[in-house]
Write an enzyme that holds these catalytic residues in place. Structure first.
Site, short mmCIF file in Angstrom:
data_model
loop_
_atom_site.label_atom_id
_atom_site.label_comp_id
_atom_site.label_asym_id
_atom_site.label_seq_id
_atom_site.Cartn_x
_atom_site.Cartn_y
_atom_site.Cartn_z
N CYS A 214 1.06 23.13 4.96
CA CYS A 214 0.97 21.66 4.87
C CYS A 214 2.11 21.11 4.01
O CYS A 214 2.14 19.93 3.70
CB CYS A 214 -0.38 21.24 4.31
SG CYS A 214 -0.70 21.89 2.66
N TYR B 215 -7.01 31.65 1.86
CA TYR B 215 -7.16 30.21 1.56
C TYR B 215 -7.93 29.56 2.71
O TYR B 215 -7.47 28.61 3.33
CB TYR B 215 -5.79 29.53 1.38
CG TYR B 215 -4.83 30.27 0.46
CD1 TYR B 215 -4.87 30.10 -0.92
CD2 TYR B 215 -3.90 31.18 0.98
CE1 TYR B 215 -4.00 30.79 -1.76
CE2 TYR B 215 -3.03 31.88 0.15
CZ TYR B 215 -3.08 31.68 -1.22
OH TYR B 215 -2.23 32.37 -2.06
N CYS C 249 -7.05 -1.17 7.40
CA CYS C 249 -6.25 0.06 7.52
C CYS C 249 -6.27 0.55 8.97
O CYS C 249 -7.32 0.60 9.61
CB CYS C 249 -6.79 1.14 6.59
SG CYS C 249 -5.90 2.70 6.74
N GLU D 150 -11.33 32.38 -0.44
CA GLU D 150 -11.11 30.98 -0.87
C GLU D 150 -11.52 30.84 -2.34
O GLU D 150 -12.55 31.39 -2.75
CB GLU D 150 -11.94 30.05 0.01
CG GLU D 150 -12.11 28.64 -0.46
CD GLU D 150 -10.80 27.88 -0.58
OE1 GLU D 150 -10.62 27.21 -1.62
OE2 GLU D 150 -9.96 27.96 0.34
N CYS E 186 1.04 4.55 3.93
CA CYS E 186 1.95 4.84 5.05
C CYS E 186 3.40 4.59 4.65
O CYS E 186 3.69 3.58 4.03
CB CYS E 186 1.65 3.94 6.24
SG CYS E 186 0.03 4.19 6.95
N CYS F 62 0.84 -1.21 0.00
CA CYS F 62 0.00 0.00 0.00
C CYS F 62 0.87 1.26 0.00
O CYS F 62 1.87 1.33 0.72
CB CYS F 62 -0.91 -0.01 1.22
SG CYS F 62 -1.83 1.52 1.44
N ASP G 71 -3.25 29.90 5.09
CA ASP G 71 -3.21 28.44 5.16
C ASP G 71 -3.32 27.91 3.73
O ASP G 71 -4.34 27.36 3.33
CB ASP G 71 -4.37 27.94 6.04
CG ASP G 71 -4.29 26.45 6.33
OD1 ASP G 71 -3.36 25.79 5.81
OD2 ASP G 71 -5.16 25.93 7.06
#
Length: 383
Positions: free
Chosen positions: A341, A248, A93, A269, A13, A10, A314
């Site tokens: 992020c 944002y 999961c 936004e 992760c 997968c 953001d």
């Protein structure tokens, strides 16, 4: 918790089996390296904030129908590592509530028993495309959305009956069918059918209530984002009597949290649906001092008569565009809170802002997505 049975195949992760302390050290080290590569004078680098929960934290999953080997049995889950055309069934999961795994397995059994075909990316034929499961962590409400092509034959009544019979811990409040005939391998909505219940779930963040519709963006890890937002807002000296721009702003989670403290908040936004959600949620929470505007951040700022005292940003993974960055800098506000992020685009933006007279007062990484490579960072800048 044991290593996931799908960890070798997968692509979800990257840190299966790695001690959590080591995961945190790697992520904090990556943030430091990116800042130093760009010669950012970053003041204090606070320790990385661990996640409240390492497992079961995701409130949304978008699964794909496909197969592991060409022509093999239908699978439902995530793309295989380094093999975009192969799909791994991920029914155990560890990043989601167990109801997600139960729904995935039941849906796959339903589809297999009826012999429904999965959609082929190359031939553009087939019925089953995606399955989206979303859950309100604070409310326990579950929303299931199956995405199909418009091919005939999908048993909607049987699908509802099967899902409603499952012994779920969450409250199943909506079953939806999205029809998507676009060629791209992404979820688009040509038509949305409510097969049962409603097309949204409710969530609570920092004492505010949010109506999250089928396709609107919402923070993926609620407990972790509460920690992050609380920390970010505490960085501002004083909101009393101030006008704040939240750039944002998505569905306006942070805008509304700001509105409880500031005189006026303007959220900007690009995604129109997110702005409509934000407006509805602000009304739901009885907040009349926040305003939401849909459009490109630079163009909207350029047309506004209001001038901010504080700016919160953001941005998406690509960071802030050069024209929007110039506009932000031109306001000359004393304090800017940058929530990122993507530490790489963050470092790029900070380099530019530093050149134009902003200094980085503090940097704090947050591990909101344990097990994965992603890191969030909160930065305070001042003139």
């Amino acid at each position: 918790m044991e290593i996931c049975k799908d960890s070798k195949v997968c692509g979800g992760c990257v840190y299966q089996g790695v001690p959590y302390g080591e995961q945190l050290a790697n992520k904090a080290g990556e943030v430091r390296r990116l800042l130093e590569e760009k010669d950012i004078d970053y003041g204090a680098l606070s320790p990385i904030e661990p996640a409240p929960d390492r497992f079961g934290y995701r409130n949304k999953m978008e699964y794909t129908f496909g197969d592991m080997e060409k022509g093999g049995p239908t699978t439902l889950g995530m793309h295989k590592k380094k093999h975009f055309m192969s799909i791994v069934t991920v029914d155990e999961c560890q990043l989601v509530h167990d109801d997600f795994n139960q729904v995935l397995r039941a849906v796959l059994d339903f589809v297999t028993a009826r012999g429904y075909s999965h959609y082929h990316k190359k031939t553009h034929k087939g019925l089953m495309r995606h399955l989206i499961v979303r859950r309100g962590v604070r409310t326990g409400e579950l929303l299931v959305n199956v995405v199909t092509s418009s091919e005939e034959g999908f048993d909607e009544a049987g699908f509802v009956e099967m899902l409603r019979a499952l012994p779920l811990k969450s409250k199943l409040i909506g079953i939806l069918r999205t029809v998507n005939d676009r060629l791209a391998d992404a979820v688009y909505c040509d038509e949305l059918k409510i097969l049962f219940g409603r097309d949204y779930y409710m969530e609570e963040v920092l004492g505010l209530r949010f109506k999250v519709s089928a396709f609107s963006f919402f923070q993926t890890n609620v407990a972790a984002v509460e920690n992050l937002y609380s920390y970010a807002l505490d960085l501002i000296d004083d909101f009393e009597g101030k006008t704040v721009f939240d750039l944002y702003c998505g569905t306006g989670t942070i805008t509304q949290t700001l509105a409880k403290k500031a005189k006026k908040v303007i959220g900007i936004e690009l995604v129109e649906e997110a702005v409509e959600s934000a407006k509805a949620n602000a009304a739901l929470n009885g907040l009349d001092n926040c305003k939401f505007i849909a459009g490109d951040v630079f163009e909207v700022m350029n047309s506004l008569a209001d001038k901010p005292d504080v700016i919160v940003v953001d941005p998406p993974r690509v960071g802030i565009s050069p024209d929007a960055l110039d506009q932000i800098i031109s306001y000359g506000v004393d304090q800017i809170v940058y929530i990122s992020c993507n530490p790489k685009s963050l470092a790029h933006n900070l380099y530019y802002m530093q050149y134009y007279g902003y200094r980085v007062v503090s940097v704090k990484p947050f591990d909101n997505f344990p097990g994965t490579k992603h890191t969030e960072v909160v930065v305070l800048l001042s003139q």
